[in-house]
Design a protein around this motif. Structure first.
Motif, short mmCIF file in Angstrom:
data_model
loop_
_atom_site.label_atom_id
_atom_site.label_comp_id
_atom_site.label_asym_id
_atom_site.label_seq_id
_atom_site.Cartn_x
_atom_site.Cartn_y
_atom_site.Cartn_z
N ALA A 20 0.82 -1.21 0.00
CA ALA A 20 0.00 0.00 0.00
C ALA A 20 0.85 1.26 0.00
N VAL A 21 2.01 1.19 0.67
CA VAL A 21 2.85 2.38 0.73
C VAL A 21 3.40 2.74 -0.65
N VAL A 22 3.68 1.74 -1.47
CA VAL A 22 4.15 2.00 -2.84
C VAL A 22 3.05 2.66 -3.66
N ARG A 23 1.84 2.11 -3.56
CA ARG A 23 0.72 2.69 -4.30
C ARG A 23 0.46 4.12 -3.84
N ARG A 24 0.52 4.32 -2.55
CA ARG A 24 0.26 5.66 -2.01
C ARG A 24 1.30 6.66 -2.48
N GLY A 25 2.57 6.24 -2.51
CA GLY A 25 3.62 7.14 -2.98
C GLY A 25 3.46 7.50 -4.44
N LEU A 26 3.17 6.49 -5.26
CA LEU A 26 2.96 6.75 -6.68
C LEU A 26 1.77 7.66 -6.91
N ARG A 27 0.68 7.37 -6.22
CA ARG A 27 -0.52 8.19 -6.39
C ARG A 27 -0.25 9.64 -6.00
N SER A 28 0.43 9.82 -4.88
CA SER A 28 0.70 11.18 -4.40
C SER A 28 1.45 11.99 -5.44
N TYR A 29 2.42 11.37 -6.09
CA TYR A 29 3.17 12.11 -7.10
C TYR A 29 2.37 12.28 -8.38
N VAL A 39 -6.87 6.26 -11.91
CA VAL A 39 -8.28 5.89 -11.92
C VAL A 39 -8.58 4.64 -11.10
N GLY A 40 -7.55 4.05 -10.48
CA GLY A 40 -7.82 2.88 -9.65
C GLY A 40 -6.54 2.25 -9.13
N GLU A 41 -6.69 1.45 -8.07
CA GLU A 41 -5.57 0.73 -7.47
C GLU A 41 -5.99 -0.72 -7.22
N ALA A 42 -5.01 -1.61 -7.22
CA ALA A 42 -5.26 -3.01 -6.91
C ALA A 42 -4.04 -3.57 -6.20
N ALA A 43 -4.28 -4.54 -5.30
CA ALA A 43 -3.20 -5.10 -4.48
C ALA A 43 -2.67 -6.43 -4.99
N ASP A 44 -3.27 -6.98 -6.05
CA ASP A 44 -2.75 -8.22 -6.65
C ASP A 44 -3.29 -8.34 -8.07
N GLY A 45 -2.80 -9.35 -8.78
CA GLY A 45 -3.18 -9.51 -10.17
C GLY A 45 -4.66 -9.76 -10.39
N ARG A 46 -5.26 -10.56 -9.53
CA ARG A 46 -6.69 -10.85 -9.67
C ARG A 46 -7.52 -9.59 -9.51
N PRO A 61 -11.80 2.80 -19.80
CA PRO A 61 -10.66 1.90 -19.56
C PRO A 61 -9.39 2.68 -19.28
N PRO A 62 -8.48 2.11 -18.51
CA PRO A 62 -7.20 2.79 -18.30
C PRO A 62 -6.38 2.77 -19.58
N HIS A 63 -5.51 3.75 -19.73
CA HIS A 63 -4.58 3.74 -20.84
C HIS A 63 -3.33 2.94 -20.48
N VAL A 64 -2.89 3.06 -19.21
CA VAL A 64 -1.65 2.42 -18.76
C VAL A 64 -1.89 1.79 -17.40
N VAL A 65 -1.38 0.58 -17.22
CA VAL A 65 -1.40 -0.10 -15.93
C VAL A 65 0.03 -0.27 -15.45
N LEU A 66 0.36 0.30 -14.29
CA LEU A 66 1.67 0.08 -13.68
C LEU A 66 1.58 -1.19 -12.86
N MET A 67 2.33 -2.21 -13.25
CA MET A 67 2.14 -3.56 -12.70
C MET A 67 3.37 -4.07 -11.96
N ASP A 68 3.22 -4.32 -10.66
CA ASP A 68 4.25 -5.04 -9.92
C ASP A 68 4.24 -6.48 -10.42
N MET A 71 3.61 -10.70 -6.67
CA MET A 71 2.49 -10.44 -5.76
C MET A 71 1.86 -11.77 -5.39
N PRO A 72 1.22 -11.84 -4.22
CA PRO A 72 0.55 -13.09 -3.84
C PRO A 72 -0.63 -13.38 -4.75
N GLY A 73 -1.00 -14.64 -4.83
CA GLY A 73 -2.13 -15.01 -5.69
C GLY A 73 -1.74 -14.91 -7.15
#
Length: 227
Positions: A20-29, A39-46, A61-68, A71-73
């Motif tokens: 969550a801290v990574v998502r929060r940092g990216l979103r803040s910037y 336009v959205g966040e997710a914590a795993d691939g599913r 639809p999103p134009h770009v997905v930043l994907m770790d 991740m679990p699952g």
């Protein structure tokens, strides 16, 4: 940093990371960047697959997905493969802490449009988002170096030189064009474009369009701005 997109073409971005801290940092910037909208966040691939499906259903639809990737699952590579198979026009950019060639290739073979390391500067991430949106292939400096070494390894010699037309097709492949778009650009049939692609892969000893694109990048045929 590359120039921002026009104000009326904000880039819709989804953030996928199990921290969550990574998502929060990216979103803040990213919320400070005029031409980017988270336009959205997710914590795993599913969850990422469900999020994108919901946004597509809403007509946004999103134009770009930043994907770790790790991740679990459902991991990021699997999610990337499924997203790129299901949706045209959505670019997935891998962001991870790992720069091993096998991991990079795995993500790109799955359909990722680019690959940045998590230690990239914030403005480099924005550049990557803009490049991915334009159909370019953003790669971080460490990633570029790893791929350059891999492609300069023994056994990479071209058994038979490419024709002038094949060279043109290879450059267009590396720019992200589909067979149909290559055919339109060169005023040839789509079947002929496919034949050229197959010949290029055979001559270069490669298995996929992605590998051909990477070969073109690291032969200096198309620009990739290293970080």
């Amino acid at each position: 940093m590359t120039a921002p997109e026009p104000a009326d073409e904000r880039i819709r971005v989804c953030l996928v990371d199990d921290h969550a801290v990574v998502r929060r940092g990216l979103r803040s910037y990213l919320e400070l960047v005029d031409d980017v909208e988270v336009v959205g966040e997710a914590a795993d691939g599913r969850a990422a697959l469900d999020l994108v499906a919901a946004l597509v259903a809403e007509g946004e639809p999103p134009h770009v997905v930043l994907m770790d990737l790790l991740m679990p699952g459902t991991d990021g590579v699997t999610a990337t493969r499924l997203l790129t198979q299901r949706y045209d026009g959505i670019a997935v950019m891998a962001m991870t802490s790992y720069s091993e060639v096998d991991r990079i290739r795995g993500a790109l073979e799955a359909g990722a449009s680019g690959y940045l390391l998590k230690d990239a500067e914030a403005d480099q991430v924005v550049d990557g988002i803009r490049k991915a949106r334009r159909g370019e292939m953003p790669l971080g400096a460490a990633v570029s170096r790893q791929l350059a070494r891999a492609f300069s390894a023994p056994g990479r010699a071209v058994a038979e030189p490419l024709t002038a037309r094949e060279h043109e097709v290879l450059v267009l492949l590396a720019a992200g064009l589909s067979n149909r778009e290559v055919a339109s650009r060169l005023v040839i049939s789509e079947r002929t474009a496919r034949t050229h692609v197959s010949s290029i892969l055979d001559k270069l000893g490669l298995r996929s369009r992605t590998q051909a694109a990477l070969y073109a990048v690291h032969q200096g045929l198309v620009p990739v701005t290293p970080r």
